[in-house]
Design a protein around this motif. Structure first.
Motif, PDB file in Angstrom:
ATOM      1  N   GLU A  24      35.280  47.823  30.425  1.00 17.57           N
ATOM      2  CA  GLU A  24      34.602  47.023  31.442  1.00 17.57           C
ATOM      3  C   GLU A  24      34.039  47.920  32.550  1.00 17.57           C
ATOM      4  OE1 GLU A  24      37.499  44.226  32.753  1.00 17.57           O
ATOM      5  OE2 GLU A  24      37.150  42.914  31.046  1.00 17.57           O
ATOM      6  N   PHE A  25      34.771  48.985  32.853  1.00 21.24           N
ATOM      7  CA  PHE A  25      34.323  49.812  33.973  1.00 21.24           C
ATOM      8  C   PHE A  25      33.094  50.644  33.633  1.00 21.24           C
ATOM      9  CE2 PHE A  25      38.362  48.403  35.489  1.00 21.24           C
ATOM     10  CZ  PHE A  25      38.056  48.112  36.808  1.00 21.24           C
TER      11      PHE A  25
ATOM     12  N   ASP B 294      43.072  33.503  35.346  1.00 18.42           N
ATOM     13  CA  ASP B 294      43.253  33.399  33.885  1.00 18.42           C
ATOM     14  C   ASP B 294      41.967  32.900  33.234  1.00 18.42           C
ATOM     15  OD1 ASP B 294      45.848  34.259  34.033  1.00 18.42           O
ATOM     16  OD2 ASP B 294      46.741  32.257  33.952  1.00 18.42           O
ATOM     17  N   TYR B 295      41.348  31.909  33.886  1.00 18.50           N
ATOM     18  CA  TYR B 295      40.095  31.370  33.353  1.00 18.50           C
ATOM     19  C   TYR B 295      39.022  32.462  33.306  1.00 18.50           C
ATOM     20  CZ  TYR B 295      35.738  28.836  32.962  1.00 18.50           C
ATOM     21  OH  TYR B 295      34.504  28.432  32.543  1.00 18.50           O
ATOM     22  N   LEU B 296      38.878  33.162  34.422  1.00 18.71           N
ATOM     23  CA  LEU B 296      37.843  34.199  34.534  1.00 18.71           C
ATOM     24  C   LEU B 296      38.061  35.287  33.487  1.00 18.71           C
ATOM     25  CD1 LEU B 296      35.415  34.799  36.345  1.00 18.71           C
ATOM     26  CD2 LEU B 296      36.969  35.835  38.000  1.00 18.71           C
ATOM     27  N   ARG B 297      39.336  35.671  33.307  1.00 20.70           N
ATOM     28  CA  ARG B 297      39.620  36.740  32.356  1.00 20.70           C
ATOM     29  C   ARG B 297      39.494  36.263  30.902  1.00 20.70           C
ATOM     30  NH1 ARG B 297      38.682  41.365  34.538  1.00 20.70           N
ATOM     31  NH2 ARG B 297      39.271  42.037  32.483  1.00 20.70           N
ATOM     32  N   SER B 298      39.437  34.936  30.702  1.00 17.51           N
ATOM     33  CA  SER B 298      39.273  34.438  29.335  1.00 17.51           C
ATOM     34  C   SER B 298      37.811  34.508  28.893  1.00 17.51           C
ATOM     35  CB  SER B 298      39.777  32.992  29.223  1.00 17.51           C
ATOM     36  OG  SER B 298      38.862  32.115  29.856  1.00 17.51           O
ATOM     37  N   ILE B 299      36.924  34.739  29.865  1.00 18.97           N
ATOM     38  CA  ILE B 299      35.498  34.852  29.542  1.00 18.97           C
ATOM     39  C   ILE B 299      35.208  36.303  29.178  1.00 18.97           C
ATOM     40  CG2 ILE B 299      33.171  34.592  30.534  1.00 18.97           C
ATOM     41  CD1 ILE B 299      34.335  32.464  32.339  1.00 18.97           C
ATOM     42  N   ASP B 300      34.223  36.486  28.329  1.00 20.43           N
ATOM     43  CA  ASP B 300      33.842  37.825  27.894  1.00 20.43           C
ATOM     44  C   ASP B 300      33.226  38.572  29.089  1.00 20.43           C
ATOM     45  OD1 ASP B 300      32.552  39.994  26.887  1.00 20.43           O
ATOM     46  OD2 ASP B 300      31.471  38.908  25.320  1.00 20.43           O
ATOM     47  N   PHE B 301      34.055  39.350  29.784  1.00 21.19           N
ATOM     48  CA  PHE B 301      33.634  39.929  31.062  1.00 21.19           C
ATOM     49  C   PHE B 301      32.453  40.899  30.963  1.00 21.19           C
ATOM     50  CE2 PHE B 301      34.885  40.616  35.530  1.00 21.19           C
ATOM     51  CZ  PHE B 301      35.285  39.335  35.813  1.00 21.19           C
ATOM     52  N   PRO B 302      32.448  41.853  30.022  1.00 16.84           N
ATOM     53  CA  PRO B 302      31.293  42.759  29.970  1.00 16.84           C
ATOM     54  C   PRO B 302      29.981  41.991  29.836  1.00 16.84           C
ATOM     55  CG  PRO B 302      33.075  43.632  28.651  1.00 16.84           C
ATOM     56  CD  PRO B 302      33.499  42.253  29.082  1.00 16.84           C
ATOM     57  N   ASN B 303      29.944  41.007  28.929  1.00 22.59           N
ATOM     58  CA  ASN B 303      28.683  40.289  28.744  1.00 22.59           C
ATOM     59  C   ASN B 303      28.371  39.374  29.915  1.00 22.59           C
ATOM     60  OD1 ASN B 303      27.767  41.491  26.424  1.00 22.59           O
ATOM     61  ND2 ASN B 303      29.061  40.202  25.122  1.00 22.59           N
TER      62      ASN B 303
END
Ligand code: PMP
Length: 438
Positions: free
Chosen positions: A10-11, A323-332
């Motif tokens: 992610e970074f 938890d919700y936010l981290r369940s989303i595909d963060f890079p995309n």
């Protein structure tokens, strides 16, 4: 250009966005990385109509974000099944409430990669987090003649607490300037740093200009000068992964409501050794070890800084938001938001008489603008008629307005659930404004 692959951390995606030129050539590809229609279903309010007619086009995420069902349902579950006061009860229900509250602290600690959950203090939000540091750190470590540095693009909540501290102690507040584009003057910062500097307080992401400040570099420079660093993460945490240990800062402040969580809850992260050395912020129940009329002693971290019954339900709701936010595909998600911001900027640049405010190389989610000859409040009011919610005014950043010599701006601020169609609705409505005024 490869969009996120499983091997990309992610970074490294954050890094691509911060040095965005190459990425900007692939905006269309960025936009195709993520489908907002799926996540929109998670937010009941996004299905509503404004005045029963126009679909809600919510572009005021910098002020507060909307809440997903995961958060709303978690609050309901807490009040229906788990509610009791924490820490003091011997009965099972109080133990349950304590467990979910302390579990929320663990979740928040992981969310920002703090070393220990005792470094997580629950507050009412960014404003209270900063006031806590100004009051407690200030009382112990700031004296007459010491200096506090803030940037010229800070929110009032990262200015006024330091002014109050300076008034009380005789310390001096100094300001790091920024350019017309909205970039912090790092040479000026370097010149301002000295052995007198006690603390540097700077925003991670500006709520008016969208500028992302180089907080890692700022922290390193400040530490070399022997100063402590507070980062205001209010606008950052809902858009990017946060790693306080990577930044290296001493304090990090943020609000739940700007990252899809409830209002009235936020976090102050502080380095353990500093929090240990700081006096309590407020006195009352839970923050003490012993009380007598002669002398009281303080509880351990983090309780020393959480006087009174805490906001249990909203802490639990905030953990559900992370938890919700981290369940989303963060890079995309990050690519998508970047693409959407560039799309919006490009469309807005074509609106006659429109000038973007804030064009830093590293920028995210916030798009401020002025329309020649039309007051931002008029723009906001007319857009509201089309169901388009934007913010107008000084955005609690009067010094930014003074510096740029403008009374106010109109500001569209994005979240991952916003769409290209919503940006098109914003632009269509702005063209209506122009037709009415010209
Ligand atoms: N800092 C920044 C950069 C902000 O955008 C805001 C909210 N607009 C705040 C601080 C204050 O946050 P809160 O009102 O949630 O305490």
């Amino acid at each position: 250009m490869n969009m996120a692959t499983t091997t990309m951390t992610e970074f490294s995606v954050v890094q691509q966005i911060l040095t965005g030129v190459e990425l900007d050539r692939h905006c269309a590809q960025c936009l195709s990385t993520f489908d907002p229609t799926t996540v929109r279903k998670d937010f009941p309010i996004l299905q509503t109509l404004v005045r029963g007619k126009k679909p809600l086009v919510y572009l005021d995420n910098g002020a507060t974000t909307q809440k997903p069902l995961a958060v709303i349902d978690r609050l309901k579950q807490y009040y229906e099944l788990e509610n009791a006061n924490v820490h003091r009860g011997v009965y099972q229900l109080s133990q349950l409430a304590t467990d979910v509250y302390e579990g929320a602290r663990e979740t928040l600690s992981r969310f920002i990669n703090a070393g220990k959950s005792r470094e997580i203090i629950f507050t009412r939000g960014t404003t209270e987090s900063i006031n806590l540091v100004a009051s407690s750190f200030g009382r112990k470590f700031v004296h007459a003649g010491d200096e506090i540095l803030v940037s010229g693009m800070e929110h009032h909540s990262n200015i006024v607490p330091w002014q109050l501290l300076c008034e009380a102690t005789g310390a001096i507040l100094k300001v790091i300037s920024f350019s017309e584009r909205g970039e912090l003057d790092m040479d000026a910062f370097s010149r301002l740093l000295s052995s007198r500097t006690r603390l540097v307080a700077v925003t991670h992401l500006s709520n008016v200009l969208g500028t992302i400040n180089p907080v890692e570099e700022i922290t390193e420079m400040a530490h070399q000068a022997g100063a402590r660093v507070l980062v205001d993460g209010a606008q950052w945490v809902g858009h990017f992964p946060t790693d306080v240990r990577r930044i290296g800062c001493d304090f990090y402040a943020f609000s739940g409501h700007k990252m899809f969580g409830p209002t009235g809850i936020g976090v102050l992260y502080g380095r353990e050794e500093l929090l240990e050395a700081m006096p309590p912020y407020q006195g009352g129940g839970d923050m003490i070890a012993t009380v007598s009329f002669e002398k009281s002693t303080w509880n351990d971290l983090p309780y020393k800084f959480e006087a009174g019954t805490p906001n249990i339900a909203d802490a639990v709701g905030l953990a559900a938001a992370t938890d919700y936010l981290r369940s989303i595909d963060f890079p995309n998600l990050m690519y998508y938001e970047h693409g959407l911001m560039r799309y919006a900027e490009n469309r807005l640049r074509q609106v006659p008489g429109l000038r973007l405010i804030g064009e830093a190389g590293s920028k995210s989610s916030v798009i401020s603008f002025v329309l020649e000859g039309i007051h931002p409040h008029d723009i906001g009011t007319i857009l509201d008629g089309d169901g388009v919610c934007i913010r107008t005014g000084h955005h609690c950043c009067q010094p930014v307005m003074d510096k740029l010599d403008i009374p106010a701006t109109a500001r569209a601020s994005l979240a991952f659930y916003n769409t290209v169609a919503e940006i098109d609705a914003l632009v269509a409505s702005l063209n209506k404004v122009i037709a009415m005024f010209r």
